[in-house]
Motif scaffolding. Structure first.
Motif, PDB file in Angstrom:
ATOM      1  N   SER B 371     -55.950 113.836 -23.958  1.00 13.23           N
ATOM      2  CA  SER B 371     -55.859 115.040 -23.131  1.00 13.23           C
ATOM      3  C   SER B 371     -56.951 115.020 -22.063  1.00 13.23           C
ATOM      4  O   SER B 371     -56.690 115.312 -20.894  1.00 13.23           O
ATOM      5  CB  SER B 371     -56.000 116.284 -24.014  1.00 13.23           C
ATOM      6  OG  SER B 371     -56.401 117.379 -23.245  1.00 13.23           O
ATOM      7  N   ASN B 372     -58.157 114.666 -22.442  1.00 16.58           N
ATOM      8  CA  ASN B 372     -59.232 114.611 -21.441  1.00 16.58           C
ATOM      9  C   ASN B 372     -58.931 113.588 -20.355  1.00 16.58           C
ATOM     10  O   ASN B 372     -59.165 113.829 -19.171  1.00 16.58           O
ATOM     11  CB  ASN B 372     -60.573 114.285 -22.109  1.00 16.58           C
ATOM     12  CG  ASN B 372     -61.135 115.470 -22.880  1.00 16.58           C
ATOM     13  OD1 ASN B 372     -60.637 116.595 -22.770  1.00 16.58           O
ATOM     14  ND2 ASN B 372     -62.174 115.242 -23.662  1.00 16.58           N
ATOM     15  N   PHE B 373     -58.417 112.445 -20.760  1.00 16.05           N
ATOM     16  CA  PHE B 373     -58.138 111.370 -19.802  1.00 16.05           C
ATOM     17  C   PHE B 373     -57.035 111.787 -18.823  1.00 16.05           C
ATOM     18  O   PHE B 373     -57.171 111.665 -17.610  1.00 16.05           O
ATOM     19  CB  PHE B 373     -57.733 110.110 -20.576  1.00 16.05           C
ATOM     20  CG  PHE B 373     -57.585 108.860 -19.747  1.00 16.05           C
ATOM     21  CD1 PHE B 373     -58.508 108.521 -18.775  1.00 16.05           C
ATOM     22  CD2 PHE B 373     -56.510 107.999 -19.967  1.00 16.05           C
ATOM     23  CE1 PHE B 373     -58.377 107.352 -18.023  1.00 16.05           C
ATOM     24  CE2 PHE B 373     -56.373 106.823 -19.227  1.00 16.05           C
ATOM     25  CZ  PHE B 373     -57.304 106.511 -18.250  1.00 16.05           C
ATOM     26  N   VAL B 374     -55.945 112.326 -19.368  1.00 15.97           N
ATOM     27  CA  VAL B 374     -54.781 112.623 -18.535  1.00 15.97           C
ATOM     28  C   VAL B 374     -54.925 113.957 -17.814  1.00 15.97           C
ATOM     29  O   VAL B 374     -54.702 114.045 -16.605  1.00 15.97           O
ATOM     30  CB  VAL B 374     -53.490 112.648 -19.391  1.00 15.97           C
ATOM     31  CG1 VAL B 374     -52.303 113.111 -18.559  1.00 15.97           C
ATOM     32  CG2 VAL B 374     -53.228 111.287 -20.000  1.00 15.97           C
ATOM     33  N   TYR B 375     -55.311 114.995 -18.530  1.00 17.14           N
ATOM     34  CA  TYR B 375     -55.259 116.345 -17.953  1.00 17.14           C
ATOM     35  C   TYR B 375     -56.550 116.757 -17.282  1.00 17.14           C
ATOM     36  O   TYR B 375     -56.557 117.655 -16.443  1.00 17.14           O
ATOM     37  CB  TYR B 375     -54.914 117.371 -19.034  1.00 17.14           C
ATOM     38  CG  TYR B 375     -53.471 117.338 -19.428  1.00 17.14           C
ATOM     39  CD1 TYR B 375     -52.476 117.332 -18.461  1.00 17.14           C
ATOM     40  CD2 TYR B 375     -53.096 117.320 -20.767  1.00 17.14           C
ATOM     41  CE1 TYR B 375     -51.143 117.301 -18.821  1.00 17.14           C
ATOM     42  CE2 TYR B 375     -51.758 117.296 -21.138  1.00 17.14           C
ATOM     43  CZ  TYR B 375     -50.790 117.280 -20.156  1.00 17.14           C
ATOM     44  OH  TYR B 375     -49.474 117.255 -20.510  1.00 17.14           O
ATOM     45  N   SER B 376     -57.658 116.146 -17.669  1.00 21.91           N
ATOM     46  CA  SER B 376     -58.933 116.591 -17.111  1.00 21.91           C
ATOM     47  C   SER B 376     -59.538 115.537 -16.188  1.00 21.91           C
ATOM     48  O   SER B 376     -60.057 115.863 -15.122  1.00 21.91           O
ATOM     49  CB  SER B 376     -59.884 116.915 -18.270  1.00 21.91           C
ATOM     50  OG  SER B 376     -61.177 117.128 -17.808  1.00 21.91           O
ATOM     51  N   GLY B 377     -59.455 114.279 -16.581  1.00 23.62           N
ATOM     52  CA  GLY B 377     -60.120 113.217 -15.838  1.00 23.62           C
ATOM     53  C   GLY B 377     -59.305 112.677 -14.677  1.00 23.62           C
ATOM     54  O   GLY B 377     -58.213 113.156 -14.368  1.00 23.62           O
ATOM     55  N   HIS B 378     -59.892 111.689 -14.042  1.00 29.52           N
ATOM     56  CA  HIS B 378     -59.214 110.973 -12.970  1.00 29.52           C
ATOM     57  C   HIS B 378     -59.372 109.484 -13.236  1.00 29.52           C
ATOM     58  O   HIS B 378     -60.142 109.077 -14.096  1.00 29.52           O
ATOM     59  CB  HIS B 378     -59.817 111.317 -11.615  1.00 29.52           C
ATOM     60  CG  HIS B 378     -59.583 112.732 -11.230  1.00 29.52           C
ATOM     61  ND1 HIS B 378     -58.332 113.259 -11.131  1.00 29.52           N
ATOM     62  CD2 HIS B 378     -60.437 113.728 -10.925  1.00 29.52           C
ATOM     63  CE1 HIS B 378     -58.419 114.530 -10.783  1.00 29.52           C
ATOM     64  NE2 HIS B 378     -59.688 114.848 -10.656  1.00 29.52           N
ATOM     65  N   SER B 379     -58.708 108.698 -12.412  1.00 25.72           N
ATOM     66  CA  SER B 379     -58.737 107.261 -12.640  1.00 25.72           C
ATOM     67  C   SER B 379     -60.136 106.672 -12.439  1.00 25.72           C
ATOM     68  O   SER B 379     -60.389 105.548 -12.863  1.00 25.72           O
ATOM     69  CB  SER B 379     -57.723 106.571 -11.730  1.00 25.72           C
ATOM     70  OG  SER B 379     -57.861 107.008 -10.401  1.00 25.72           O
ATOM     71  N   ASP B 380     -61.068 107.422 -11.852  1.00 24.00           N
ATOM     72  CA  ASP B 380     -62.419 106.860 -11.695  1.00 24.00           C
ATOM     73  C   ASP B 380     -63.117 106.702 -13.046  1.00 24.00           C
ATOM     74  O   ASP B 380     -64.193 106.119 -13.115  1.00 24.00           O
ATOM     75  CB  ASP B 380     -63.258 107.684 -10.715  1.00 24.00           C
ATOM     76  CG  ASP B 380     -63.551 109.080 -11.219  1.00 24.00           C
ATOM     77  OD1 ASP B 380     -62.749 109.599 -12.015  1.00 24.00           O
ATOM     78  OD2 ASP B 380     -64.577 109.654 -10.824  1.00 24.00           O
ATOM     79  N   ALA B 381     -62.523 107.228 -14.123  1.00 23.95           N
ATOM     80  CA  ALA B 381     -63.086 106.999 -15.455  1.00 23.95           C
ATOM     81  C   ALA B 381     -62.749 105.597 -15.979  1.00 23.95           C
ATOM     82  O   ALA B 381     -63.335 105.152 -16.960  1.00 23.95           O
ATOM     83  CB  ALA B 381     -62.560 108.046 -16.433  1.00 23.95           C
ATOM     84  N   ILE B 382     -61.821 104.923 -15.330  1.00 28.74           N
ATOM     85  CA  ILE B 382     -61.450 103.569 -15.764  1.00 28.74           C
ATOM     86  C   ILE B 382     -62.517 102.604 -15.262  1.00 28.74           C
ATOM     87  O   ILE B 382     -62.666 102.387 -14.065  1.00 28.74           O
ATOM     88  CB  ILE B 382     -60.057 103.174 -15.237  1.00 28.74           C
ATOM     89  CG1 ILE B 382     -59.019 104.172 -15.755  1.00 28.74           C
ATOM     90  CG2 ILE B 382     -59.698 101.739 -15.648  1.00 28.74           C
ATOM     91  CD1 ILE B 382     -57.678 104.087 -15.037  1.00 28.74           C
ATOM     92  N   ASP B 383     -63.273 102.038 -16.193  1.00 30.87           N
ATOM     93  CA  ASP B 383     -64.400 101.181 -15.835  1.00 30.87           C
ATOM     94  C   ASP B 383     -63.973  99.732 -15.670  1.00 30.87           C
ATOM     95  O   ASP B 383     -64.399  99.056 -14.745  1.00 30.87           O
ATOM     96  CB  ASP B 383     -65.460 101.271 -16.945  1.00 30.87           C
ATOM     97  CG  ASP B 383     -66.647 100.373 -16.671  1.00 30.87           C
ATOM     98  OD1 ASP B 383     -67.601 100.850 -16.030  1.00 30.87           O
ATOM     99  OD2 ASP B 383     -66.610  99.175 -17.071  1.00 30.87           O
ATOM    100  N   THR B 384     -63.098  99.275 -16.586  1.00 31.55           N
ATOM    101  CA  THR B 384     -62.774  97.852 -16.666  1.00 31.55           C
ATOM    102  C   THR B 384     -61.265  97.670 -16.778  1.00 31.55           C
ATOM    103  O   THR B 384     -60.610  98.419 -17.502  1.00 31.55           O
ATOM    104  CB  THR B 384     -63.466  97.233 -17.913  1.00 31.55           C
ATOM    105  OG1 THR B 384     -64.880  97.425 -17.781  1.00 31.55           O
ATOM    106  CG2 THR B 384     -63.157  95.761 -18.067  1.00 31.55           C
ATOM    107  N   VAL B 385     -60.749  96.701 -16.024  1.00 25.21           N
ATOM    108  CA  VAL B 385     -59.321  96.372 -16.119  1.00 25.21           C
ATOM    109  C   VAL B 385     -59.177  94.884 -16.404  1.00 25.21           C
ATOM    110  O   VAL B 385     -59.722  94.043 -15.677  1.00 25.21           O
ATOM    111  CB  VAL B 385     -58.560  96.730 -14.824  1.00 25.21           C
ATOM    112  CG1 VAL B 385     -57.103  96.291 -14.915  1.00 25.21           C
ATOM    113  CG2 VAL B 385     -58.633  98.232 -14.543  1.00 25.21           C
ATOM    114  N   ILE B 386     -58.444  94.590 -17.471  1.00 25.77           N
ATOM    115  CA  ILE B 386     -58.201  93.209 -17.882  1.00 25.77           C
ATOM    116  C   ILE B 386     -56.702  92.963 -17.812  1.00 25.77           C
ATOM    117  O   ILE B 386     -55.911  93.769 -18.305  1.00 25.77           O
ATOM    118  CB  ILE B 386     -58.723  92.998 -19.321  1.00 25.77           C
ATOM    119  CG1 ILE B 386     -60.253  93.174 -19.342  1.00 25.77           C
ATOM    120  CG2 ILE B 386     -58.304  91.643 -19.877  1.00 25.77           C
ATOM    121  CD1 ILE B 386     -60.804  93.586 -20.675  1.00 25.77           C
ATOM    122  N   CYS B 387     -56.320  91.867 -17.172  1.00 22.03           N
ATOM    123  CA  CYS B 387     -54.894  91.537 -17.102  1.00 22.03           C
ATOM    124  C   CYS B 387     -54.720  90.080 -17.507  1.00 22.03           C
ATOM    125  O   CYS B 387     -55.402  89.201 -16.961  1.00 22.03           O
ATOM    126  CB  CYS B 387     -54.352  91.793 -15.700  1.00 22.03           C
ATOM    127  SG  CYS B 387     -52.588  91.507 -15.544  1.00 22.03           S
TER     128      CYS B 387
END
Lengths: 426, 426
Positions: B371-387
């Motif tokens: 809920s915090n990630f989707v409804y409260s936060g924004h994508s700037d909370a994403i620190d690391t992306v691994i593909c």
């Protein structure tokens, strides 16, 4: 004397300096002749007025995410249960957390309605923003409770003389359904006598309007009108379920209406806010986030985007609520409602200023800054927040941030435990 | 051999390590026995599967904000005018910019439909994400153009054997209104023959459905069904204006439908996406952002929030599209549609992983992470992306970011000038 010089900002597409003295903007243009105590090289960042969040319950940050995807009745039961355990510690840290979040998303002034405004105001003063804080009357028709509320409100108003220049007292009536006619009339007279704003929830849900019709034979707006409560001092939150006559009355009396789109969507109150009609009738349309228990964050930039997008969609008209109007709704319209001289960056106005960093993918290409900011970007593009000439955030750093996160987190855990709520694993 | 060890992540509420070899997750749990070439100490960051953006026109980033608050016809005219001037330079840098933006907002795989897929694929490979790229057929009923399109599609498919393991070819049909029946049938047969996905716009606007009814006497979905085109290989973007029979057909054939809420809202196509009905009928419901010319960014987290909020509002039911389903829609459902083994963090799956930093005001209190990630936060909370086991973003830094911003900005200016568009002051 506090003197601030912002060099090399971009305002309305032109490079400019902004010079500030004692909290007010003195000059916009070439300001190299001014000496300052602090100079910021904005280095091409875009300058905008700070956002005015016109309807919040700040300390409800501590209840963020407590129940999700639940029907309204079950959700309210949880919230009310928790509110019984609110104390000074939770109000203070909940409000500090709210102020931190507002600074991070560009809000410099907010209109709050919540418990223990005295304590909330301490948190606001420690944070540096501006606030308007209600004592909230809710007598549920009990004359004893009404008497207590009147005493408390009067005492709080007396004490508000010591709140300092950044915080102002407002009369708060929860709503036409939680407050008796006598109490509403008393609040009306108190607000008029002392020249105060009156902050109330109006026509948020269809059920509220239907109940008001059964009880008083008229809509909440017409009921307030019958009590002589409509006027430019009234701040009416939500105003979502209106008929033509309601719109006309709100317009005729130049009422300040607050659209809280994210809260309305998330708890499924509705979405057909009559923006065009209200603005045309003469109401002052402003924007709010509501509290974090219902809408989960206090981000005005997100509220702007959602408001415009939903308005376009339900009217099936992409021209509605264009960007220039949207910015006014989030800034100068709110300032007008509160009697605050801000909402524009020009000499004589309060120095409530945002500096926006456009060195991000969401700002490429540089076709339309405001479109990029609102429709593409997020509040993390806001680098610097200045309120009353004081720099409250710079390089996205806010003073005491770690302490606020830790103490608010702890206060929330204590509050929820007191309320008998067992947290699931996070 | 590429070996990556992520230590101290939090997955589903529990601290854990994640060990990755050759792009795949080998072990989740205590992984101290594994030696790695690179180790990340996640230090309590939350691990989530990467988002799958199921409908984009990536290089349209360069047209972001070109016209706002305009009626659809005027907007389309502008866009088409610009598209006449697209070249390899603009497609490459527009796609690089899109990939940068997708990484910044947690997308690790996307399903694209745009011009010059060969060039786009170069940009994707230089960025490190996964993509599915269409050759887009649009014959407007001209047999000459259809013949050219068939040749081009076949040649592009041949060349796609050299696209490498991260990029896959799909057959693209623009829509039932831009593509003739003969061309649709040819595309159907080509997709079946080579086991390819087929990507098409379906029932995006009310006008499209009405026109299809006048022309063929049936809805776009029933028209596609009459051509034998419905099936689990079909990726149907939008599917916004459906009747009961359409829903039943899409469900019965397990079609992948892509909800593009932000685009639908902003250009006022509609908002009553039949999520409950489509999911219950058996369709695979996925999420997309559409291109930046219509929805302005490629942020899947924002799309998740808006999709859930609008769904709750128009149905007047706060229980709809709960958080766990919402996460599936944005991750594993998209992966399923593309035949990609990702969307869950477990041994054997592709290592497409996000690490989320919860040390932000929007993540306090720690009641409900999602809920915090989707409804409260924004994508700037994403620190690391691994593909595919490669770290593409760490501490929010992406390789070549400055070069991409500069080159994409320049490519956009050249493109717009060529199209005779005079930019207003930014």
């Amino acid at each position: 004397m506090d003197r601030l010089l912002i060099k090399n900002a971009v305002l309305d597409g032109r490079r400019t300096d902004i010079y500030v003295e004692n909290g007010k903007i003195v000059s916009v243009g070439n300001c190299t002749q001014f000496e300052a105590d602090k100079t910021i090289d904005a280095n091409g960042m875009r300058a905008l007025p700070g956002f005015v969040n016109m309807h919040t319950h700040a300390a409800m940050t501590l209840m963020r995410g407590v129940e999700e995807d639940l029907p309204l009745a079950a959700w309210l039961k949880r919230i009310w249960k928790i509110e019984e355990s609110l104390d000074e510690e939770s109000i203070y840290w909940g409000t500090r957390l709210a102020c931190l979040e507002m600074l991070k998303s560009g809000t410099t002034a907010f209109n709050d309605q919540y418990w223990m405004p005295d304590v909330a105001v301490k948190a606001v003063n420690d944070s540096g923003l501006r606030s308007w804080n209600s004592y909230v009357c809710m007598d549920h028709g009990s004359p004893e409770r009404a008497a207590r509320e009147r005493d408390e409100l009067e005492q709080t108003y007396e004490k508000s003389r010591e709140w300092g220049p950044m915080c102002s007292f407002t009369v708060g009536c929860h709503s036409t359904y939680e407050v008796s006619r006598e109490m509403l009339e008393w609040c009306r007279d108190f607000a008029v006598k002392y020249g105060l704003k009156l902050h109330i929830h109006v026509s948020e849900t269809r059920a509220e309007v239907e109940n008001c019709r059964s009880r008083y034979g008229m809509s909440p707006v017409k009921y307030l009108d019958s009590l002589g409560m409509l006027g430019p001092h009234l701040i009416a939150a939500h105003t979502l379920w209106l008929d033509e006559e309601d719109v006309e009355l709100l317009g005729k009396h130049h009422v300040n209406v607050v659209h809280n789109i994210n809260s309305n969507l998330k708890i499924a109150s509705g979405y057909r806010f009559l923006y065009n009609e209200l603005a045309a009738a003469g109401a002052n349309v402003t924007l709010g986030t509501d509290g974090c228990a219902s809408s989960n964050n206090l981000d005005m930039l997100e509220a702007m985007k959602t408001a415009a997008m939903v308005q376009k969609a339900w009217r099936a008209d992409p021209k509605v609520m264009p960007l220039n109007e949207l910015l006014d709704i989030a800034t100068i319209n709110g300032a007008k409602a509160l009697g605050l001289e801000s909402g524009r960056i020009e000499a004589g106005k309060q120095a409530d200023i945002l500096l926006v960093n456009v060195r991000k993918s969401t700002f490429v290409p540089e076709i339309n800054f405001l479109s990029n900011f609102v429709y593409s970007g997020h509040s993390d593009a806001i680098d610097t927040v200045i309120c009353a000439g004081r720099v409250l955030m710079e390089g996205r750093r806010v003073k005491d941030e770690d302490e606020i996160l830790d103490s608010a987190g702890k206060a929330a855990r204590v509050l929820l435990e007191k309320s008998g709520i067992v947290l699931k694993t996070y």
